[in-house]
Each structure stands twice: as C-alpha cells, then as structure tokens.
Design an enzyme around this catalytic site. Structure first.
Site, PDB file in Angstrom:
ATOM      1  N   SER A 121       0.814  -1.209   0.000  1.00  0.00           N
ATOM      2  CA  SER A 121       0.000   0.000   0.000  1.00  0.00           C
ATOM      3  C   SER A 121       0.854   1.268   0.000  1.00  0.00           C
ATOM      4  O   SER A 121       1.621   1.514  -0.915  1.00  0.00           O
ATOM      5  CB  SER A 121      -0.969  -0.030   1.191  1.00  0.00           C
ATOM      6  OG  SER A 121      -1.884   1.038   1.127  1.00  0.00           O
ATOM      7  N   HIS A 122       0.753   2.047   1.068  1.00  0.00           N
ATOM      8  CA  HIS A 122       1.434   3.334   1.162  1.00  0.00           C
ATOM      9  C   HIS A 122       2.817   3.222   1.805  1.00  0.00           C
ATOM     10  O   HIS A 122       3.474   4.234   2.025  1.00  0.00           O
ATOM     11  CB  HIS A 122       0.570   4.302   1.972  1.00  0.00           C
ATOM     12  CG  HIS A 122       0.174   3.755   3.319  1.00  0.00           C
ATOM     13  ND1 HIS A 122      -0.673   2.690   3.448  1.00  0.00           N
ATOM     14  CD2 HIS A 122       0.513   4.112   4.578  1.00  0.00           C
ATOM     15  CE1 HIS A 122      -0.844   2.411   4.734  1.00  0.00           C
ATOM     16  NE2 HIS A 122      -0.133   3.255   5.438  1.00  0.00           N
ATOM     17  N   ASP A 292      -2.049   6.799  -3.363  1.00  0.00           N
ATOM     18  CA  ASP A 292      -0.981   6.009  -2.762  1.00  0.00           C
ATOM     19  C   ASP A 292      -0.451   4.956  -3.728  1.00  0.00           C
ATOM     20  O   ASP A 292      -0.832   4.904  -4.900  1.00  0.00           O
ATOM     21  CB  ASP A 292      -1.452   5.379  -1.451  1.00  0.00           C
ATOM     22  CG  ASP A 292      -2.425   4.230  -1.655  1.00  0.00           C
ATOM     23  OD1 ASP A 292      -3.092   4.192  -2.707  1.00  0.00           O
ATOM     24  OD2 ASP A 292      -2.521   3.358  -0.763  1.00  0.00           O
ATOM     25  N   ASP A 294      -0.808   1.670  -4.221  1.00  0.00           N
ATOM     26  CA  ASP A 294      -1.657   0.708  -4.918  1.00  0.00           C
ATOM     27  C   ASP A 294      -2.990   1.296  -5.376  1.00  0.00           C
ATOM     28  O   ASP A 294      -3.844   0.575  -5.890  1.00  0.00           O
ATOM     29  CB  ASP A 294      -1.889  -0.528  -4.057  1.00  0.00           C
ATOM     30  CG  ASP A 294      -2.697  -0.252  -2.803  1.00  0.00           C
ATOM     31  OD1 ASP A 294      -2.526   0.833  -2.211  1.00  0.00           O
ATOM     32  OD2 ASP A 294      -3.487  -1.112  -2.386  1.00  0.00           O
ATOM     33  N   ASP A 296      -5.602   2.816  -3.775  1.00  0.00           N
ATOM     34  CA  ASP A 296      -6.874   2.768  -3.063  1.00  0.00           C
ATOM     35  C   ASP A 296      -7.082   3.959  -2.118  1.00  0.00           C
ATOM     36  O   ASP A 296      -8.196   4.165  -1.632  1.00  0.00           O
ATOM     37  CB  ASP A 296      -7.050   1.450  -2.305  1.00  0.00           C
ATOM     38  CG  ASP A 296      -5.979   1.197  -1.255  1.00  0.00           C
ATOM     39  OD1 ASP A 296      -5.030   2.009  -1.148  1.00  0.00           O
ATOM     40  OD2 ASP A 296      -6.085   0.175  -0.533  1.00  0.00           O
ATOM     41  N   ARG A 297      -6.051   4.763  -1.873  1.00  0.00           N
ATOM     42  CA  ARG A 297      -6.186   5.920  -0.987  1.00  0.00           C
ATOM     43  C   ARG A 297      -6.083   7.221  -1.781  1.00  0.00           C
ATOM     44  O   ARG A 297      -5.486   7.251  -2.856  1.00  0.00           O
ATOM     45  CB  ARG A 297      -5.113   5.895   0.099  1.00  0.00           C
ATOM     46  CG  ARG A 297      -5.182   4.683   1.003  1.00  0.00           C
ATOM     47  CD  ARG A 297      -4.021   4.652   1.987  1.00  0.00           C
ATOM     48  NE  ARG A 297      -3.941   3.368   2.654  1.00  0.00           N
ATOM     49  CZ  ARG A 297      -4.061   3.176   3.969  1.00  0.00           C
ATOM     50  NH1 ARG A 297      -4.236   4.204   4.769  1.00  0.00           N
ATOM     51  NH2 ARG A 297      -3.974   1.968   4.485  1.00  0.00           N
ATOM     52  N   LYS A 393     -11.500   0.160  -0.983  1.00  0.00           N
ATOM     53  CA  LYS A 393     -11.488   1.606  -1.091  1.00  0.00           C
ATOM     54  C   LYS A 393     -10.904   1.966  -2.449  1.00  0.00           C
ATOM     55  O   LYS A 393     -10.156   1.190  -3.037  1.00  0.00           O
ATOM     56  CB  LYS A 393     -10.703   2.245   0.051  1.00  0.00           C
ATOM     57  CG  LYS A 393      -9.366   1.628   0.386  1.00  0.00           C
ATOM     58  CD  LYS A 393      -8.803   2.283   1.635  1.00  0.00           C
ATOM     59  CE  LYS A 393      -7.524   1.592   2.109  1.00  0.00           C
ATOM     60  NZ  LYS A 393      -7.808   0.414   2.942  1.00  0.00           N
TER      61      LYS A 393
END
Length: 535
Positions: A121-122, A292, A294, A296-297, A393
């Site tokens: 992710s982030h 981010d 991937d 999703d944010r 998300k």
C-alpha cells in the site's frame, strides 16, 4: 503451448511462525520475502491450501501488484504455484501491474474465486522497502478474519509446497497463453489483460463522463493537479483523466510507476505529498489530488492547498451523493465508517435518515455490509473512501466523486466544505502516529490506559482546554458485532467520548512491517464556527 508437459514438483519445506496476515495482508521487508528460504512459497501455498480443492480445481484467479520492487519475481512464483495447485486460469495485469481497486473490479467481472494483490500500500518500496501479499476473496474484497486465520494456521504446520518451476509467463504481451502440465487433463491458462480498461468501463457506468469532460476541458475548465506518486495509478490517471476527460497531460505528475516510488513514501498526506501541497499554494490550480502506491487511498485539496480531511471528504460525498448518477439509480442503502474516523458522517446520516454503521478499521468489515445490501458508501480516516461498486477503497473513484460534486454545484472545494461546516458543524480531526514502537512497551501502555479509562470514577470527569470544558460521557474498549454474520471483533481500540460528541481514540495498528504503531485520534466537535481560521 509447450510441446512436452511441464513437470509439477512437490518440495519439502519448514514453517515460519510469523506469517499471520492482517486485513492488509502479510507485510514484511522485501529482504524477508526475497532471501528467506521458501518464505514466499510457504505463504502462497498456505493461501492456495486455504481454498477447498473442489473450489480451486479449474478455477479462475486474478493477480496484480502496485509495481514495487520484487513484484515481477513474486508473480513468477505465484504463476508456477497456481498451476501446480490446480488453478485453471490466471488473469494478470499487463506488466504485472494492476491497482487494488482494479483487482477487485476484475475479480467481480470474471467471477473469479479470488485474487492475490502484491502491495504494501502506502509503505515505502525499493530493495530496502516493504513488500506485501494480500488475498482477496470472490466478492473482490479483503479476506475475512476466518480466512486469514485459516491461512495462518496452515502456514504454521506447512511441510511441502507444489510448484511448476519450468513454467515461464510473458507479462509484456497482452493476450492468452496456455501451458500443458503433466498429469493435468486441461492446459493451464494465463491471460494478460489491459490493467485499466475493465476498471475504466466500470467508472463510465457510475459517473457522467460527459459532464466531467465539460468541467475539465470545456469552455471554462477548472485547473487540476493529480499526483500518482509514482504508484500504480499513473496509467489510470493518464488514460481516464487525461485521455478520456481531457485534463492537460501537464496536470498529471509522477505518473510513471517505479519500483521504489521515486525514492518517496507513496502516502497521500500533507507530509509525504508535500510537493503537491506546495504546488497548489499559488492558486494556479482549483483542485488537487494525490494517490498512494496501490491506488486505493486519496487526498483531496482545494485552491491554495485547502486541505479536506478524509473524514470531511467522506461526509461531504455523503451529503452530495446524488450528484453521482450511479446513486440516482440505485438509491442509498446506508453509510459506514471505521471507528477512528470522525463522526462528521454520523451527522449527515442523522439529517438524511440513512442508517450508519461504525466498524473496526479494515475494509473487510465494509465488504460484509455491502454484500448484504446494507451500505452504499463507506470510508476511513486513513485516506480511504469507496462505494459498493467494488469491495475495496478506491482513490480514483473518490476523485471523480468530488469532481461530480463540483460539476453539479459549481462551487469551489473550499466553499463546498465551508457550506458543509455551516450546515452540520465541524469536526476538528487530528491523528498522531508513533511508529516502530517496541511492541511490549506499546502493549503495556495500552493496558495502563485501559485500566484508567474503565475505572468507574473516570466517567463524568471534566477536563479544561483553554475556555472549553470536556466532560467524559463514555469510555470503553470498542467491540463490534457484525450485523450480517454476528461475528464479534473485540479489543479494537480505546474510546473516550465526551458529552459534546468529541472523542479521543487510542489504537494499535498492524499495517507496518517493523514493531508496533500506536495511533492517537483527536476528534473535537464545534457546532458554532468562526471562519477566520479554516485550516
């Protein structure tokens, strides 16, 4: 197709004790997956073994990652092990890259039994950064706690894994590939797909692309700046926002996915996306967003760098939800937020008489509610927002939601948010993260806090902050009973709730790769506002 069948091997191995996946998957330093003998293989086998053989045999699964270092090497192993474990077909993003929202979309589109997402992710990337493996189930969402617990239990006793080491897939060429395996009646198939197209088509059916194109490239367009932070969303931004909706290519920055995210931390917040914030300060752009690693944010900014907290962003989208055509057709079933997220959404739900659910952190809880038809919109304070179109998300979805609101209301980001505060009051929300904390010390601190706040004398205590008095109305350990399956999630954080609705939350988080992360959330509510200070 190969002329001679490829050999399937069974390889002896020994278990590792630390392969417990969280709702965000299994995250470790790259070196752990890369250099610990069979560490990657053990976990992938545990994932496959957690799926009933009857469901796995001949099934379809999806694989994609955010492009970070070790992504391609991991995909090669996953392909070889999927073939050896009876999976019939893999759908893989072009170059091995596919955003987390797109993986969810593709799982649902092709009715796959699940998908493996390679992302941390982030978290930082590169050889010295983090790597992660996340398993999503047939609904397109993160695996439930029952599934992740099963994976962990298998990993603790694993003795062997199956692999087809001679199988080499071409990630560069779109289309279908087939491989004959020994003792298999049907060839193993791999399909390399355009990472963007299925997801883009889903968005076309949710938003009014004609209206968005007019907003972004019509006679009087707004000026935007979109920062993909060298993560997976670069190609999505260029295809959807620039090519289809007409944003100038110069408005999209850091759109080439890089294994180390350009040496940056791909986290869309005011600190790690400071370059975007600084570029907005001169007022040359009306709308800014960052994503981010991937995809999703998201972070939303207005002119002059006006920051919209994720909690406010969720509440504003909820209050303006019918600016999005999809919800005009489906209606709104309910809202949901994670417990640490500010209660701004609750005020919208109360005013609109729409049911609201408060869940533990982790998107899997929202997925259960959405599958049951109880929730249409949900979000977290950690820069995650999404609808029931997928089970993750969705950063780009949130940006198009905001642009739809701007298109409909013809007001600036700042004006829209200030209108919201005037209507509902404002939740001043702040989160403090203390990372890589010694886990024993962190647990001791949480135990001490729990003893203090659960003492009967703690309720009704009053605390003065300048000229304001906060009186404790409730203090507890958050526990969640899922209304769908009645499963109970305990010890999800400590809550101190004051009589005016303000809150203090303490929580241990498990999304890092080293030590513990202690998070403290301050959610202070003000009903009457003065607009001299709005940031």
């Amino acid at each position: 197709m190969e002329n001679s069948p490829l050999q399937v091997l069974t390889v002896a191995t020994a278990p590792y004790p630390d392969q417990r996946p969280s709702s965000s998957g299994l995250r470790k330093k790259v070196s752990v997956f890369q250099f610990k003998r069979s560490y990657l293989h053990n976990f992938i086998q545990s994932v496959f073994s957690s799926i009933d053989l009857r469901d796995r045999q001949g099934s379809t699964m999806v694989v994609g990652g955010d492009g970070r270092f070790f992504n391609r090497a991991a995909i090669e192993v996953i392909v070889q092990m999927a073939a050896a474990n009876g999976v019939g077909r893999l759908i893989i993003g072009h170059h091995g890259i596919m955003s987390t929202p797109a993986v969810s979309c593709v799982i649902r589109k092709y009715k796959a039994i699940g998908g493996i997402i390679l992302t941390a992710s982030h978290n930082p990337g590169g050889p010295d950064g983090d790597f992660g493996i996340k398993f999503n189930t047939a609904n397109g969402g993160p695996a439930s706690e029952a599934v992740t617990s099963k994976i962990f239990q298998i990993s603790r006793t694993i003795e062997k894994f199956a692999i087809c080491p001679g199988l080499c897939v071409d990630l560069e060429t779109l289309g279908k590939q087939a491989f004959d395996l020994e003792n298999k009646f049907k060839p193993f198939k791999v399909e390399i797909v355009d990472s963007v197209e299925s997801y883009a088509n889903l968005l076309r059916n949710i938003f009014d692309f004609a209206a968005l194109k007019e907003l972004l490239s019509g006679e009087n367009p707004i000026r935007v700046r979109l920062d993909a932070m060298h993560g997976v969303l670069g190609p999505y931004v260029k295809q959807i926002l620039c090519k289809e909706l007409g944003c100038p290519t110069s408005s999209a920055v850091n759109c080439v996915p890089m294994e180390d995210f350009g040496g940056q931390h791909p986290d869309p917040n005011l600190t790690d996306a400071a370059d975007l914030v600084d570029s907005m300060r001169d007022g040359s752009c009306d709308f800014g967003a960052a994503f981010d690693g991937d995809g999703d944010r998201n972070m939303i900014l207005g002119k002059h760098g006006f920051f919209v907290t994720p909690s406010d962003s969720l509440a504003v989208i909820a209050d303006n939800i019918f600016c999005i055509p999809y919800f005009q057709h489906t209606g709104v079933r309910g809202f949901a937020r994670s417990m640490p997220t500010s209660t701004a959404l609750d005020r919208v739900a109360k005013a609109t008489k729409i049911e609201i659910y408060e869940t533990p952190a982790g998107w899997k809880f929202f997925g259960n509610l959405m599958d049951a038809g109880l929730v249409s919109l949900c979000g977290e304070e950690s820069f995650g927002t999404g609808g029931d179109h997928i089970r993750e998300k969705d950063g780009l979805w949130a940006v198009l939601a905001w642009l739809s609101i701007i298109s409909t209301r013809r007001r600036s980001v700042e004006d829209i948010v200030k209108d919201h505060w005037l209507k509902y009051g404002r939740n001043y929300f702040t989160r403090y993260d203390y990372q890589n904390v010694d886990i024993d010390a962190a647990c001791d601190m949480m135990e001490d806090l729990e003893i203090m706040i659960t003492d009967k004398t703690f309720v009704k205590q009053r605390f003065a902050v300048e000229d304001k008095i906060f009186q404790v109305e409730k203090a507890d350990i958050f526990e969640y009973t899922d209304p769908v399956d009645s499963s109970i999630s305990r010890n999800q954080g400590l809550r101190i709730i004051f009589s005016d609705g303000s809150r203090i939350i303490y929580r241990l988080s498990g999304t890092g790769s080293d030590g513990a992360t202690v998070r403290i959330y301050l959610d202070s509510y003000e009903k009457e506002l003065l607009f001299e200070d709005t940031q």
